[in-house]
Scaffold this motif. Sequence first.
Motif, mmCIF file in Angstrom:
data_model
loop_
_atom_site.group_PDB
_atom_site.id
_atom_site.type_symbol
_atom_site.label_atom_id
_atom_site.label_comp_id
_atom_site.label_asym_id
_atom_site.label_seq_id
_atom_site.Cartn_x
_atom_site.Cartn_y
_atom_site.Cartn_z
ATOM 1 N N GLU A 28 5.810 17.477 0.324
ATOM 2 C CA GLU A 28 6.807 16.565 0.977
ATOM 3 C C GLU A 28 7.967 16.721 0.409
ATOM 4 N N ARG A 29 8.430 16.939 -0.795
ATOM 5 C CA ARG A 29 9.992 17.092 -1.093
ATOM 6 C C ARG A 29 10.238 18.138 -0.612
ATOM 7 N N LYS A 30 9.848 19.418 -0.833
ATOM 8 C CA LYS A 30 10.184 20.548 -0.319
ATOM 9 C C LYS A 30 10.426 20.603 1.259
ATOM 10 N N LYS A 31 9.352 19.993 2.081
ATOM 11 C CA LYS A 31 9.872 19.922 3.227
ATOM 12 C C LYS A 31 10.876 19.301 3.961
ATOM 13 N N ILE A 32 11.373 18.283 3.121
ATOM 14 C CA ILE A 32 12.857 17.791 3.276
ATOM 15 C C ILE A 32 13.722 17.994 2.659
ATOM 16 N N GLY A 33 13.670 18.926 1.923
ATOM 17 C CA GLY A 33 14.649 19.630 1.091
ATOM 18 C C GLY A 33 15.248 18.941 -0.078
ATOM 19 N N ASN A 34 14.266 18.111 -0.693
ATOM 20 C CA ASN A 34 14.706 17.112 -1.699
ATOM 21 C C ASN A 34 14.136 17.710 -3.174
ATOM 22 N N LEU A 35 14.363 18.997 -3.469
ATOM 23 C CA LEU A 35 13.855 19.503 -4.651
ATOM 24 C C LEU A 35 15.222 20.186 -5.429
ATOM 25 N N LEU A 36 16.106 19.171 -5.577
ATOM 26 C CA LEU A 36 17.655 19.516 -6.050
ATOM 27 C C LEU A 36 17.617 18.912 -7.425
ATOM 28 N N ARG A 42 10.414 24.154 -12.633
ATOM 29 C CA ARG A 42 10.823 23.294 -11.587
ATOM 30 C C ARG A 42 12.428 23.141 -11.128
ATOM 31 N N PRO A 43 12.727 24.599 -10.752
ATOM 32 C CA PRO A 43 14.081 24.745 -10.430
ATOM 33 C C PRO A 43 14.575 24.043 -9.222
ATOM 34 N N CYS A 44 15.986 23.881 -9.093
ATOM 35 C CA CYS A 44 16.757 23.341 -8.171
ATOM 36 C C CYS A 44 16.603 24.152 -7.060
ATOM 37 N N PHE A 45 16.558 23.741 -5.690
ATOM 38 C CA PHE A 45 16.472 24.854 -4.609
ATOM 39 C C PHE A 45 17.814 25.082 -4.118
ATOM 40 N N HIS A 46 18.774 24.536 -4.721
ATOM 41 C CA HIS A 46 20.160 24.630 -3.935
ATOM 42 C C HIS A 46 20.530 26.040 -4.330
ATOM 43 N N GLN A 47 20.973 26.750 -3.295
ATOM 44 C CA GLN A 47 21.483 28.096 -3.029
ATOM 45 C C GLN A 47 23.007 28.210 -2.781
ATOM 46 N N GLY A 48 23.736 28.511 -3.933
ATOM 47 C CA GLY A 48 25.141 28.467 -3.579
ATOM 48 C C GLY A 48 25.809 29.863 -3.378
ATOM 49 N N LYS A 49 27.150 30.066 -3.556
ATOM 50 C CA LYS A 49 27.588 31.413 -3.086
ATOM 51 C C LYS A 49 27.386 32.186 -4.135
ATOM 52 N N SER A 50 27.307 31.905 -5.382
ATOM 53 C CA SER A 50 26.762 32.793 -6.736
ATOM 54 C C SER A 50 25.303 32.764 -6.848
ATOM 55 N N GLY A 51 24.518 32.152 -5.984
ATOM 56 C CA GLY A 51 23.088 32.272 -6.212
ATOM 57 C C GLY A 51 22.543 30.910 -6.570
ATOM 58 N N ALA A 52 21.271 30.940 -7.075
ATOM 59 C CA ALA A 52 20.513 29.848 -7.296
ATOM 60 C C ALA A 52 21.051 28.689 -8.409
ATOM 61 N N CYS A 53 21.011 27.665 -8.459
ATOM 62 C CA CYS A 53 21.477 26.747 -9.404
ATOM 63 C C CYS A 53 21.162 27.096 -10.594
ATOM 64 N N GLY A 54 19.915 26.888 -11.016
ATOM 65 C CA GLY A 54 19.510 27.270 -12.519
ATOM 66 C C GLY A 54 19.054 26.092 -13.421
ATOM 67 N N GLN A 55 19.378 24.871 -12.795
ATOM 68 C CA GLN A 55 18.945 23.538 -13.474
ATOM 69 C C GLN A 55 17.591 23.129 -12.825
ATOM 70 N N SER A 56 17.037 22.264 -13.587
ATOM 71 C CA SER A 56 15.772 21.575 -13.242
ATOM 72 C C SER A 56 15.834 20.595 -12.185
ATOM 73 N N ALA A 57 15.043 20.633 -10.916
ATOM 74 C CA ALA A 57 15.011 19.649 -10.057
ATOM 75 C C ALA A 57 14.967 18.061 -10.707
ATOM 76 N N ALA A 58 15.863 17.157 -10.191
ATOM 77 C CA ALA A 58 15.749 15.907 -10.458
ATOM 78 C C ALA A 58 14.192 15.151 -10.249
#
Length: 121
Positions: free
Chosen positions: A99-107, A71-87
């Motif tokens: 639904e959460r993927k559509k609104i960008g809420n898998l962080l 269940r990874p965080c979908f945040h993509q930063g300058k150094s790549g993917a976050c690596g934490q589990s989404a809340a």
Amino acid sequence: MTDQEISQFAKRLQDAGIQLTAVYEPIGCNFGLRAGDLPLYLRDRDEFFAQECAVTKTEYQDWKAYVKAGRPCFHQGKSGACGQSAAKTAEISPHDYVERKKIGNLLCSRHQKEKEEKESV
């Protein structure tokens, strides 16, 4: 066997007190099958569960891969993917995932907070 014959056989099993149970992948909970469910379940489990969850087969398969990946965080930063589990995804359903993927809420909590702060400005 035809679908009708499979359903009739499943009905006879249920009438005899035999419960048909399927494992809801990948989270491992049990799902009681109705006699009419058996043909599709035997033919295509992903399609069966997708229909039960009111999502497409592709969305269901994406959800399975997402849960399997931790269940990874979908945040993509300058150094790549976050690596934490989404809340708040420990028991995320296929429908909620879509639904959460559509609104960008898998962080993860940190990136969710950053997103909320940006949106409130």
